[in-house]
Write an enzyme that holds these catalytic residues in place. Sequence first.
Site, PDB file in Angstrom:
ATOM      1  CG  ASP A 124       2.314  85.475 -18.071  1.00 14.05           C
ATOM      2  OD1 ASP A 124       1.951  87.254 -18.172  1.00 14.05           O
ATOM      3  OD2 ASP A 124       2.719  85.080 -18.829  1.00 14.05           O
ATOM      4  CB  SER A 125      -2.223  85.647 -19.912  1.00 19.61           C
ATOM      5  OG  SER A 125      -0.967  85.679 -20.708  1.00 19.61           O
ATOM      6  CB  CYS A 159       0.675  90.210 -18.083  1.00 20.21           C
ATOM      7  SG  CYS A 159      -0.224  89.591 -19.885  1.00 20.21           S
ATOM      8  CD  GLU A 171       1.551  78.609 -23.447  1.00 24.34           C
ATOM      9  OE1 GLU A 171       0.838  77.594 -23.172  1.00 24.34           O
ATOM     10  OE2 GLU A 171       1.771  79.771 -22.849  1.00 24.34           O
ATOM     11  CB  CYS A 206       4.949  89.221 -26.028  1.00 22.82           C
ATOM     12  SG  CYS A 206       4.234  87.572 -25.314  1.00 22.82           S
ATOM     13  CG  HIS A 222       4.766  83.684 -23.889  1.00 22.88           C
ATOM     14  ND1 HIS A 222       3.702  84.297 -23.079  1.00 22.88           N
ATOM     15  CD2 HIS A 222       4.901  81.909 -23.986  1.00 22.88           C
ATOM     16  CE1 HIS A 222       2.721  82.955 -22.336  1.00 22.88           C
ATOM     17  NE2 HIS A 222       3.184  81.936 -23.181  1.00 22.88           N
TER      18      HIS A 222
HETATM   19  N1  DGL Z   1       1.856  86.917 -21.366  1.00 31.36           N
HETATM   20  C1  DGL Z   1       1.172  88.048 -22.722  1.00 31.36           C
HETATM   21  C2  DGL Z   1       1.749  89.534 -23.066  1.00 31.36           C
HETATM   22  O1  DGL Z   1       2.881  89.621 -22.266  1.00 31.36           O
HETATM   23  C3  DGL Z   1       1.246  87.113 -23.481  1.00 31.36           C
HETATM   24  C4  DGL Z   1       0.419  85.531 -23.105  1.00 31.36           C
HETATM   25  C5  DGL Z   1      -1.079  86.014 -23.636  1.00 31.36           C
HETATM   26  O2  DGL Z   1      -1.817  85.987 -24.877  1.00 31.36           O
HETATM   27  O3  DGL Z   1      -1.864  85.927 -23.156  1.00 31.36           O
HETATM   28  O4  DGL Z   1       1.409  89.978 -22.782  1.00 31.36           O
END
Ligand code: DGL
Length: 267
Positions: free
Chosen positions: A10-11, A73, A153, A185, A187
């Site tokens: 993930d990011s 992600c 976050e 997403c 998050h």
């Molecule tokens: N992990 C990203 C997603 O699922 C969201 C966070 C980001 O923008 O890096 O799209």
Amino acid sequence: MSNSPIGVFDSGVGGLTVLKVLAEHFPSESFLYLGDTARLPYGSKSPETIRKYSEQNIRFLIQQGVKAVVIACNSASSQIVEKDFDKVPVFTVIEPGAKAALHTSEGTIGVLGTRATIASGLYEKTLLRLSSAEGRSIQIFSQACPLFVPLAEEGWVDDPITNLIAYRYCQPLAQKGVDTLILGCTHYPILKSSIQKAVGGGVALIDSGSAITLQLKEEFSLGHLSASSSSGQRIDIRTTDISPQFEAMVHQLMSPLMIHSLEVVTL
Ligand code: DGL
């Protein structure tokens, strides 16, 4: 190879919502998670940059010896079309999320995501392809929610401010009568209670973790992925940057699962 870990990336911290569901459903499998915290967020970056970062993450996990890669992600999943890299299978969360939504929905589906995910239109295209193959006609309404990632976050869960922002993003979809909402997403499951309040209790929420779990179950049962013969599970976490806040989030989001190691890496 069957006892090798499954790579998940993930990011940043959000993909732990996916990792946790996977680790709970596959207690004999081990996992190597990569959070690209140094380059987060992905959702506001260009498709070319997201793709470049994602390929680096995939190659890193493959070099570490994973047997498969799960792109948790959604922003990265919306830019990667390859089914494998160097013969290592790569799974994205888009098609599993779309399948889960179609399974639940009567025909009106909402999609929430980052700007990059919504701009790619991949959820819409996938939903339309799968529904027309079933001879169904559906309506899709999408909404980019750029403020959700910083709220998650920050840990502002079920906070009055988060509830207001969720209402602002989700009310237009609720007014269109969506019966199922894809949390597109990693998050967003952290903000699930605010999102559920904003759309109403009758709307089914689809998260990437549960959706990709169903997909991996199928891959294991079809023999496309070989199951680990080990009785124990090991979860290792790698990040490209670390802060005390990230470390606290890891333990909070993964609890009660044990983390074997947490290290910073250079890609
Ligand atoms: N992990 C990203 C997603 O699922 C969201 C966070 C980001 O923008 O890096 O799209």
